[in-house]
Design an enzyme around this catalytic site. Structure first.
Site, PDB file in Angstrom:
ATOM      1  N   GLY B  95      44.595  90.806  33.736  1.00 20.40           N
ATOM      2  CA  GLY B  95      43.490  90.000  33.241  1.00 20.40           C
ATOM      3  C   GLY B  95      42.929  89.032  34.260  1.00 20.40           C
ATOM      4  N   ASN B 162      55.856  99.249  42.290  1.00 16.80           N
ATOM      5  CA  ASN B 162      56.597  98.071  41.862  1.00 16.80           C
ATOM      6  C   ASN B 162      57.139  97.371  43.108  1.00 16.80           C
ATOM      7  OD1 ASN B 162      58.384  96.230  40.813  1.00 16.80           O
ATOM      8  ND2 ASN B 162      59.560  97.707  39.614  1.00 16.80           N
ATOM      9  N   ASN B 199      55.048  87.561  35.475  1.00 21.58           N
ATOM     10  CA  ASN B 199      56.468  87.259  35.264  1.00 21.58           C
ATOM     11  C   ASN B 199      57.093  86.566  36.470  1.00 21.58           C
ATOM     12  OD1 ASN B 199      58.053  89.479  36.951  1.00 21.58           O
ATOM     13  ND2 ASN B 199      56.289  90.464  36.011  1.00 21.58           N
ATOM     14  N   CYS B 241      57.892  75.765  48.034  1.00 20.12           N
ATOM     15  CA  CYS B 241      57.799  77.195  47.777  1.00 20.12           C
ATOM     16  C   CYS B 241      58.155  77.421  46.308  1.00 20.12           C
ATOM     17  CB  CYS B 241      58.680  78.015  48.719  1.00 20.12           C
ATOM     18  SG  CYS B 241      60.344  78.400  48.125  1.00 20.12           S
ATOM     19  N   CYS B 244      61.616  76.328  45.452  1.00 17.59           N
ATOM     20  CA  CYS B 244      61.981  74.935  45.748  1.00 17.59           C
ATOM     21  C   CYS B 244      62.225  74.118  44.479  1.00 17.59           C
ATOM     22  CB  CYS B 244      60.876  74.259  46.561  1.00 17.59           C
ATOM     23  SG  CYS B 244      60.947  74.555  48.330  1.00 17.59           S
ATOM     24  N   CYS B 265      55.228  89.095  22.122  1.00 17.87           N
ATOM     25  CA  CYS B 265      55.577  88.790  23.504  1.00 17.87           C
ATOM     26  C   CYS B 265      54.522  87.944  24.184  1.00 17.87           C
ATOM     27  CB  CYS B 265      55.814  90.079  24.281  1.00 17.87           C
ATOM     28  SG  CYS B 265      57.536  90.272  24.774  1.00 17.87           S
ATOM     29  N   CYS B 323      62.416  79.870  53.468  1.00 14.47           N
ATOM     30  CA  CYS B 323      61.697  78.625  53.193  1.00 14.47           C
ATOM     31  C   CYS B 323      62.225  77.528  54.109  1.00 14.47           C
ATOM     32  CB  CYS B 323      61.845  78.224  51.730  1.00 14.47           C
ATOM     33  SG  CYS B 323      61.174  76.590  51.335  1.00 14.47           S
TER      34      CYS B 323
END
Lengths: 175, 429
Positions: B95, B162, B199, B241, B244, B265, B323
């Site tokens: 979206g 993926n 996610n 990051c 962090c 969901c 990082c």
């Protein structure tokens, strides 16, 4: 630790924690981590068997130990419902947990993401991030409560049929 | 198709000539009329615009870039055409990602790399961009189809995969750094990554890749109840990051219990997603074309039309090793930054002769640069000091157990194969 029943809690505390923080790209450290994963899984499986609460089978399907598959089952109204179980070890493991998939249930419940990945409670991720958990903990804390919450609903609503009733079901559904 | 029809008309003419049967004359004439009609219908079909070599500022109806190039004359952007040299990777073509891709395509971005593993479904139709006739196509291919029609100048790369698996991650990082040899421009690597995933796991993967490659990225998100969202700028080593601090989200501002519904969901609205995509691309354009101020964190609360902002310093104890490497590099470049800042200041001074605003300073007020406090509070994450309207996405872990460690305790073998066999034996029993 709200959101979990006392039984899950006490089981969880008995699964050995993991001490090597390494992911699948970390070479020798990952091998070390894999050994710990196996030890935890062996301990957890043994514990389940001795408590007469055996509920899954899982093993790595590749030598790198990044893809795992097996079975899990749940007993509802004295009938056993069994499902295929699989997951990949993500590249950011163990900072993020594996996303546990039950492909046969894909599309049957809202408590699932695309590809049959189960929705975990909001309490799972912070626990995972801080407590040196591994695959065994993920199954205990993620999949077991999910099955206990969802399978009775899926069975009672008719979305999941027992395999003995499948013959009739397969002629009527197109899934 | 036009050529096929022309050939058909010629064949028909030839057939008419050699048949010499006048009895068929009417039939031939009818067939010829039909071919002519189909030819004219084919001509009136969709026209694809051809590529343009240089962006023109000429104000004519046929110039696709006239309104964008006008940004220069308005004094907003210095050299708009630079946009054609930039490559942007968009991770997640849902979206937000698909709309962001369309905006950048219409802006004439040089190259877009699109990543998603999903296919288009009818359930996506409450959002913008995808059409019902694209159901079943991979989202990246469907996006390339639409985007290449809108603006053929943009170089599009489709990655249907993926990125969270070990193999997917390799392909992902490689694509972010390697050269595109198919286009005449020979783009190398990407200039900015936009994360439009839904996610935590995928965000952590983007974070990992960008920390390793040292790539700036902008994270975006829309809440599962569809009434809030945010964007966050992440510059490795300079800003926090994604590992962090626990992720920040916008509080809905109403009782959470009235919003959470069991058994669902996620909800989504084209409006909220459009707003977030707009904010995301706006900041991407500001970052690349160097105009205005790029927001470090910008939240959107749709129920109250409230936009909280804040900034986050990196965590010195971050769990992500890359990082920490980037943080060390950032600190080591401090003299360079100071020199650059001083040079800029001198330039400003030479432009305008300074006059003291206040001759007496009764309260001893002095101006302290941001950099002076940088080192002292660099470790300060966002603990406890969140601005109004922002909360941490995840509750804090309240469980520390004293379980045995799964180290070599002597009870189990130390060999991986032996352990594997041990588990298999248990599984078989």
């Amino acid at each position: 630790m709200e959101g979990w029943d006392p039984n899950t809690k006490s089981t969880l505390t008995q699964i050995p924690l993991l001490s090597t923080r390494a992911g699948p790209r970390d070479g020798a450290a990952w091998t070390q981590r894999l050994k710990e994963e196996y030890r935890a899984l062996i301990a957890y499986t043994g514990m389940n068997k001795s408590n007469d609460n055996d509920w899954f089978r899982i093993s790595a399907t590749n030598p790198e130990g990044t893809h795992w598959s097996g079975k899990c089952w749940y007993v509802h109204n004295l009938r056993k419902y069994e499902f295929d179980l699989q997951f990949d070890i993500p590249v950011t493991y163990p900072a993020t947990s594996p996303e546990i998939e039950l492909p046969q249930l894909d599309g049957k419940t809202h408590k699932m993401y695309r590809g049959g990945k189960i929705c975990l409670t909001v309490h799972f991720k912070p626990l995972w991030a801080k407590n040196w958990f591994g695959i065994a903990h993920g199954l205990c804390l993620g999949l077991a409560p999910w099955l206990a919450a969802e399978i009775p609903i899926l069975v009672d609503s008719g979305a999941v049929k027992h395999k003995d009733d499948e013959v009739i079901a397969s002629t009527t559904t197109t899934e | 198709m036009e050529e096929e029809l022309r050939a058909m008309a010629e064949d028909l003419e030839e057939f008419k000539r050699i048949s010499r049967e006048s009895v068929h004359a009417d039939l031939f004439a009818q067939l010829q009329r039909r071919v002519e009609k189909i030819t004219s219908l084919a001509k009136s079909g969709p026209i694809r615009r051809s590529k343009v070599k240089d962006m023109s500022a000429e104000v004519v109806d046929s110039n696709p870039y006239s309104r964008l190039m006008a940004l220069q004359r308005m004094g907003i952007v210095k050299d708009y055409e630079r946009i054609r040299n930039f490559s942007i990777a968009i991770v997640g073509i849902g979206g937000v990602g698909s709309v962001a891709a369309e905006m950048l395509t219409r802006c004439g971005i040089g190259r877009l790399l699109l990543y998603d593993y999903d296919t288009v479904e009818l359930a996506n139709m409450n959002r913008l961009f995808f059409r019902p006739d694209q159901v079943g196509m991979t989202k990246t291919d469907a996006a390339v189809q639409t985007l290449s029609d809108i603006n053929p100048d943009v170089v599009l790369e489709s990655y249907s995969m993926n990125i969270t698996t070990v193999k997917g991650f390799e392909t992902f990082t490689k694509s972010l750094t390697c050269q595109n040899t198919h286009s005449s421009k020979h783009f190398i690597g990407v200039d900015l990554v936009l994360s439009c995933v839904d996610n935590y796991e995928a965000r952590m993967v983007v974070n990992q890749a960008c920390n390793e490659i040292n790539l700036t990225w902008i994270e975006s998100g829309v809440s599962e109840d569809a009434v809030s969202g945010h964007i966050q700028l992440l510059i490795p080593g300079e800003t926090a990051c994604f590992a962090c601090v626990p992720p920040l989200v916008v509080a809905s501002g109403v009782d959470e219990k009235t919003l959470k519904r069991d058994g669902v969901c996620a909800a989504s609205l084209p409006t909220t997603m459009g707003v977030i995509a707009g904010l995301l691309v706006q900041n991407a354009l500001k970052f690349l074309l160097k105009f205005g101020h790029v927001s470090p964190y910008l939240g959107y609360n749709a129920l109250k039309d409230f936009f909280p902002t804040m900034s986050m310093k990196p965590n010195l104890q971050c769990s992500n090793n890359s990082c920490l490497d980037r943080q060390r590099e950032y600190v080591s470049r401090k003299p360079e930054r100071d020199a650059a800042a001083k040079a800029k200041e001198a330039e400003m001074l030479s432009e305008a002769v300074e006059t003291a605003l206040h001759l007496d300073n009764e309260w001893n007020i002095s101006i302290v640069g941001d950099d002076d406090v940088e080192s002292s509070n660099a470790s300060s994450s966002t603990s406890g000091m969140l601005p109004d309207g922002l909360i941490h996405e995840l509750p804090t872990a309240d469980f520390h157990q004293k379980a045995p460690i799964a180290q070599d305790s002597g009870a189990f073998p130390d060999d991986l194969d032996e352990l594997r066999k041990h588990l298999d034996a248990l599984n078989a029993a």
